[in-house]
Design an enzyme around this catalytic site. Structure first.
Site, PDB file in Angstrom:
ATOM      1  N   HIS A 249       0.836  -1.209   0.000  1.00 30.51           N
ATOM      2  CA  HIS A 249       0.000   0.000   0.000  1.00 30.51           C
ATOM      3  C   HIS A 249       0.869   1.256   0.000  1.00 30.51           C
ATOM      4  O   HIS A 249       0.596   2.194  -0.748  1.00 30.51           O
ATOM      5  CB  HIS A 249      -0.926   0.011   1.219  1.00 30.51           C
ATOM      6  CG  HIS A 249      -2.193  -0.775   1.013  1.00 30.51           C
ATOM      7  ND1 HIS A 249      -2.210  -2.091   0.608  1.00 30.51           N
ATOM      8  CD2 HIS A 249      -3.497  -0.419   1.167  1.00 30.51           C
ATOM      9  CE1 HIS A 249      -3.448  -2.512   0.525  1.00 30.51           C
ATOM     10  NE2 HIS A 249      -4.270  -1.520   0.854  1.00 30.51           N
ATOM     11  N   HIS A 302       1.382  -2.680   9.187  1.00 27.23           N
ATOM     12  CA  HIS A 302       2.835  -2.838   8.937  1.00 27.23           C
ATOM     13  C   HIS A 302       3.721  -2.222  10.027  1.00 27.23           C
ATOM     14  O   HIS A 302       3.274  -1.430  10.841  1.00 27.23           O
ATOM     15  CB  HIS A 302       3.230  -2.221   7.580  1.00 27.23           C
ATOM     16  CG  HIS A 302       2.922  -3.111   6.420  1.00 27.23           C
ATOM     17  ND1 HIS A 302       3.683  -4.212   6.109  1.00 27.23           N
ATOM     18  CD2 HIS A 302       1.941  -3.068   5.503  1.00 27.23           C
ATOM     19  CE1 HIS A 302       3.176  -4.786   5.042  1.00 27.23           C
ATOM     20  NE2 HIS A 302       2.110  -4.127   4.655  1.00 27.23           N
TER      21      HIS A 302
END
Ligand SMILES: CCCCC/C=C\C/C=C\C/C=C\C/C=C\CCCC(=O)SCCNC(=O)CCNC(=O)[C@H](O)C(C)(C)COP(=O)(O)O
Ligand SMILES: Nc1ncnc2c1ncn2[C@@H]1O[C@H](COP(=O)(O)O)[C@@H](OP(=O)(O)O)[C@H]1O
Length: 340
Positions: A249, A302
């Site tokens: 992303h 993340h």
């Protein structure tokens, strides 16, 4: 071009040594106003580059006029050269300030560039301090599933909406830049002679695909599946874990945003009617959504280093095409520069 410029300079110094001072001054006035300007800075991507040709070397005609001026002063001492008003420089001045920061960026380019690392930094900070409960923290949220997961498709549509109203002279260059951006997205996230680059990094740093083994002894239900890509791992409902999992992303949202911003920049800098068109507003809506989703990635998903490596890979193609290439005239001719 270098040769033309230096022969012109030599010619000028020859004139100075032989003609009377008054004529020398006249010659200097006329020649200096015609002097081709050699760019000393990178080609400015915030100018309307594709609307006109890239600034070129002086043409033979221009050089001839310089020689004629000089010869006139030398060969006709009794007929002084007519005083002509200075002609405008061959390279028109830009309609706005063009200060370069570190010789690479204009102020506007640098500001755009800095949006994305700051967003990741702020998001990561919020994630440490107190991440708020939010719908955007869900992987299955509509904006993620419908927009970001098809992020390159929506970026392509937005880019087309931007392009169809332009009046540039070389649309092929614009398609070449889109093709480079698409190629980098494709190699990085989809396919690179097998697994995409981001999956190869993950596997190369010790990552594996774990799947549940219903026949295993209790406490040891997980076994390693031989999936060689995150796509394959998802297909067998496995968990992709262990290695350095670059944030896809962060990559996509940074890469797509910088691409759209830099293609739109001439429209912004021109501050003309194009800026007020619905097409421009659509590009801004996409950019706003991509920015917001990057912030959400920063807050909810993340590790910090995985987001930073995603961002670094996201700026790679942009840095080559929009920052480094403009320093090289030949290569820039191949990909062009954004324009209106
Ligand atoms: C003068 C006018 C000219 C106008 C044209 C100008 C430019 C366009 C030039 C050419 C275009 C020509 C044709 C284009 C037609 C279709 C191209 C569409 C290409 C696509 O984008 S299709 C693929 C869509 N797929 C995606 O967007 C997937 C994006 N998602 C990901 O990459 C990943 O899911 C991820 C990285 C976001 C997350 O990874 P994971 O966590 O899921 O592993
Ligand atoms: N802004 C965001 N909104 C929702 N989910 C996000 C997100 N950013 C990352 N994710 C999710 O976090 C996981 C890792 O993302 P990535 O590696 O692309 O950065 C992916 O989960 P899924 O693979 O389950 O969809 C992705 O959908």
């Amino acid at each position: 071009m270098q040769q033309n410029a230096s022969s012109t300079t030599q010619q000028k110094s020859a004139d100075r040594s032989t003609v009377p001072p008054a004529q020398s001054i006249i010659t200097d006035i006329t020649t200096s106003s015609l002097e081709p300007t050699e760019p000393t800075e990178p080609i400015d991507l915030t100018t309307t580059g594709e609307a006109t040709e890239l600034p070129t070397a002086s043409t033979p005609g221009e050089d001839d006029s310089l020689v004629v001026q000089s010869l006139h002063g030398l060969g006709s001492p009794l007929l002084p050269a007519p005083i002509q008003p200075p002609t405008p420089p061959l390279t028109p001045p830009p309609a706005y300030s063009r200060k370069y920061v570190a010789g690479l960026f204009t102020f506007e380019q640098l500001s755009i560039f800095l949006i994305y690392p700051s967003t990741i930094a702020v998001g990561s900070l919020i994630s440490i301090v107190s991440p708020p409960e939010s719908y955007f923290g869900l992987r299955t949220n509509f904006f993620n599933v419908f927009f970001v997961k098809n992020g390159w498709f929506w970026t392509t549509i937005t880019f087309m909406v931007h392009c169809i109203r332009l009046r540039i002279s070389k649309p092929s260059k614009l398609v070449i830049r889109y093709a480079f951006a698409t190629l980098w997205w494709f190699l990085f996230t989809q396919w690179f002679f097998g697994a995409p680059i981001m999956d190869r990094v993950f596997l190369g740093t010790g990552g594996v695909c774990f799947v549940n083994d219903p026949e295993a002894v209790p406490g040891d239900e997980r076994k390693v599946h031989d999936s060689w890509s995150s796509f394959g791992c998802r297909h067998v409902k496995g968990e992709w874990a262990g290695g350095h999992d670059i944030s896809g992303h962060s990559f996509l949202l940074t890469h797509a945003s910088l691409f759209l911003w830099f293609e739109l920049l001439p429209v912004i800098m021109e501050r003309g009617p194009l800026l007020r068109q619905i097409n421009t507003k659509i590009v801004f809506v996409t950019l706003a959504l991509w920015w917001w989703m990057l912030l959400m990635t920063g807050i909810y998903f993340h590790t910090f280093t995985e987001k930073v490596t995603g961002w670094l890979c996201g700026i790679a193609e942009w840095a080559i095409i929009y920052i480094l290439l403009p320093g090289n005239r030949t290569l820039t001719t191949m990909v062009g520069v954004p324009g209106v």
